[in-house]
Design a protein around this motif. Structure first.
Motif, mmCIF file in Angstrom:
data_model
loop_
_atom_site.group_PDB
_atom_site.id
_atom_site.type_symbol
_atom_site.label_atom_id
_atom_site.label_comp_id
_atom_site.label_asym_id
_atom_site.label_seq_id
_atom_site.Cartn_x
_atom_site.Cartn_y
_atom_site.Cartn_z
ATOM 1 N N LEU A 32 0.956 -0.741 0.265
ATOM 2 C CA LEU A 32 0.053 0.077 -0.027
ATOM 3 C C LEU A 32 0.906 1.207 0.121
ATOM 4 C CD1 LEU A 32 -2.998 1.709 0.162
ATOM 5 C CD2 LEU A 32 -2.229 0.987 2.889
ATOM 6 N N ALA A 33 2.058 1.273 0.990
ATOM 7 C CA ALA A 33 2.658 2.366 0.704
ATOM 8 C C ALA A 33 3.901 2.805 -0.571
ATOM 9 C CB ALA A 33 4.525 2.406 2.115
ATOM 10 N N GLU A 34 3.755 1.767 -1.554
ATOM 11 C CA GLU A 34 3.790 1.563 -2.476
ATOM 12 C C GLU A 34 2.875 2.121 -3.627
ATOM 13 O OE1 GLU A 34 5.525 -1.732 -3.140
ATOM 14 O OE2 GLU A 34 7.254 -1.947 -2.369
ATOM 15 N N LEU A 35 1.700 1.972 -3.208
ATOM 16 C CA LEU A 35 0.981 2.496 -3.866
ATOM 17 C C LEU A 35 0.624 4.588 -3.997
ATOM 18 C CD1 LEU A 35 -1.798 0.272 -4.451
ATOM 19 C CD2 LEU A 35 0.417 0.103 -6.004
ATOM 20 N N ILE A 36 1.420 4.654 -2.862
ATOM 21 C CA ILE A 36 0.046 6.036 -2.643
ATOM 22 C C ILE A 36 1.619 6.715 -2.733
ATOM 23 C CG2 ILE A 36 -0.397 7.822 -0.424
ATOM 24 C CD1 ILE A 36 -1.508 5.063 0.988
ATOM 25 N N PRO A 37 0.685 8.219 -3.325
ATOM 26 C CA PRO A 37 1.862 9.412 -4.108
ATOM 27 C C PRO A 37 1.701 10.612 -3.063
ATOM 28 C CG PRO A 37 -0.208 9.706 -5.080
ATOM 29 C CD PRO A 37 -0.392 8.321 -4.341
ATOM 30 N N TRP A 38 2.932 9.875 -2.387
ATOM 31 C CA TRP A 38 3.098 10.677 -0.907
ATOM 32 C C TRP A 38 3.474 11.708 -0.917
ATOM 33 C CZ3 TRP A 38 1.485 8.637 3.284
ATOM 34 C CH2 TRP A 38 1.180 6.947 3.257
ATOM 35 N N GLU A 39 3.971 12.842 -2.071
ATOM 36 C CA GLU A 39 5.190 14.028 -2.088
ATOM 37 C C GLU A 39 3.347 15.031 -2.983
ATOM 38 O OE1 GLU A 39 8.353 16.651 -4.563
ATOM 39 O OE2 GLU A 39 8.403 13.662 -3.859
ATOM 40 N N SER A 40 2.925 14.349 -3.667
ATOM 41 C CA SER A 40 1.977 14.470 -3.643
ATOM 42 C C SER A 40 0.727 15.369 -2.580
ATOM 43 C CB SER A 40 1.274 14.456 -5.182
ATOM 44 O OG SER A 40 -0.451 14.807 -5.434
ATOM 45 N N PHE A 41 0.244 14.391 -2.576
ATOM 46 C CA PHE A 41 -0.231 14.304 -0.772
ATOM 47 C C PHE A 41 -0.095 15.503 0.450
ATOM 48 C CE2 PHE A 41 -2.455 9.942 -2.219
ATOM 49 C CZ PHE A 41 -3.179 11.166 -3.014
ATOM 50 N N GLU A 42 1.370 15.123 0.595
ATOM 51 C CA GLU A 42 1.954 16.021 1.330
ATOM 52 C C GLU A 42 1.648 17.611 0.494
ATOM 53 O OE1 GLU A 42 4.048 16.616 4.571
ATOM 54 O OE2 GLU A 42 3.395 14.451 4.038
ATOM 55 N N MET A 62 1.440 10.530 9.037
ATOM 56 C CA MET A 62 0.914 10.941 10.628
ATOM 57 C C MET A 62 -0.075 10.509 10.901
ATOM 58 S SD MET A 62 2.350 12.111 14.140
ATOM 59 C CE MET A 62 3.621 11.464 14.276
ATOM 60 N N THR A 63 -0.561 11.893 9.984
ATOM 61 C CA THR A 63 -2.268 12.345 10.490
ATOM 62 C C THR A 63 -3.523 10.629 9.559
ATOM 63 O OG1 THR A 63 -2.018 14.488 9.923
ATOM 64 C CG2 THR A 63 -4.012 13.873 9.404
ATOM 65 N N LEU A 64 -2.846 10.618 7.798
ATOM 66 C CA LEU A 64 -3.685 9.466 7.177
ATOM 67 C C LEU A 64 -3.671 8.322 8.350
ATOM 68 C CD1 LEU A 64 -4.941 8.900 5.412
ATOM 69 C CD2 LEU A 64 -2.503 8.359 3.714
ATOM 70 N N GLY A 65 -2.361 7.781 8.784
ATOM 71 C CA GLY A 65 -1.897 6.265 9.801
ATOM 72 C C GLY A 65 -3.458 6.566 10.651
ATOM 73 N N ALA A 66 -3.698 7.934 11.670
ATOM 74 C CA ALA A 66 -4.178 7.826 12.800
ATOM 75 C C ALA A 66 -5.406 8.158 12.045
ATOM 76 C CB ALA A 66 -3.914 9.463 13.048
ATOM 77 N N LEU A 67 -6.294 8.123 10.812
ATOM 78 C CA LEU A 67 -7.374 8.552 10.681
ATOM 79 C C LEU A 67 -7.653 6.808 10.311
ATOM 80 C CD1 LEU A 67 -7.314 11.690 8.217
ATOM 81 C CD2 LEU A 67 -9.246 10.919 9.645
ATOM 82 N N MET A 68 -6.510 6.035 9.969
ATOM 83 C CA MET A 68 -6.802 4.368 9.207
ATOM 84 C C MET A 68 -6.705 4.113 10.400
ATOM 85 S SD MET A 68 -3.886 4.588 6.254
ATOM 86 C CE MET A 68 -3.690 2.210 6.313
ATOM 87 N N HIS A 69 -6.688 4.525 11.376
ATOM 88 C CA HIS A 69 -6.582 2.761 12.378
ATOM 89 C C HIS A 69 -7.869 3.763 13.264
ATOM 90 C CE1 HIS A 69 -5.158 1.364 16.119
ATOM 91 N NE2 HIS A 69 -5.669 2.560 17.019
ATOM 92 N N PHE A 70 -8.696 5.224 13.484
ATOM 93 C CA PHE A 70 -9.297 5.581 14.372
ATOM 94 C C PHE A 70 -10.258 4.608 13.457
ATOM 95 C CE2 PHE A 70 -6.695 6.910 16.169
ATOM 96 C CZ PHE A 70 -6.734 7.234 17.820
ATOM 97 N N THR A 71 -10.840 4.650 11.935
ATOM 98 C CA THR A 71 -12.042 4.053 11.596
ATOM 99 C C THR A 71 -12.223 2.970 11.332
ATOM 100 O OG1 THR A 71 -10.783 4.979 9.377
ATOM 101 C CG2 THR A 71 -11.625 6.481 9.442
ATOM 102 N N ASN A 72 -10.348 1.722 11.771
ATOM 103 C CA ASN A 72 -10.760 0.844 11.500
ATOM 104 C C ASN A 72 -11.289 0.600 12.750
ATOM 105 O OD1 ASN A 72 -10.714 0.145 8.524
ATOM 106 N ND2 ASN A 72 -8.138 0.817 8.815
ATOM 107 N N LYS A 73 -12.081 1.563 13.360
ATOM 108 C CA LYS A 73 -12.351 0.342 15.016
ATOM 109 C C LYS A 73 -13.431 -0.168 15.298
ATOM 110 C CE LYS A 73 -8.713 1.748 17.502
ATOM 111 N NZ LYS A 73 -7.790 0.227 18.698
#
Length: 73
Positions: A32-42, A62-73
């Motif tokens: 998944l990390a390889e598919l995300i265009p990090w620099e563009s989103f940043e 970090m913000t995306l990771g927190a959102l993913m974590h809390f929306t999957n609970k």
């Protein structure tokens, strides 16, 4: 306020794991990390903040990771 600390996604190749473990290239999070265009989103994320106002925001990753974590609970 936003301060970009580092360019690009960190590599998982030398990511430290206890007991001399290594992340597999087949790991779903690595893929998944390889598919995300990090620099563009940043860059788009950074544009949302006003320079010199408020406390520095957390990075997009970090913000995306927190959102993913809390929306999957």
């Amino acid at each position: 306020m936003y301060r970009c600390s580092a360019k690009g996604q960190l590599s998982f190749e030398n990511f430290y794991l206890p007991f001399n473990g290594k992340l597999s290239g087949k790991n779903r999070w690595v893929k998944l990390a390889e598919l995300i265009p990090w620099e563009s989103f940043e860059n788009e994320y950074a544009e949302q903040f006003i320079a010199g106002e408020g406390a520095p925001a957390k990075s997009f990753q970090m913000t995306l990771g927190a959102l993913m974590h809390f929306t999957n609970k």
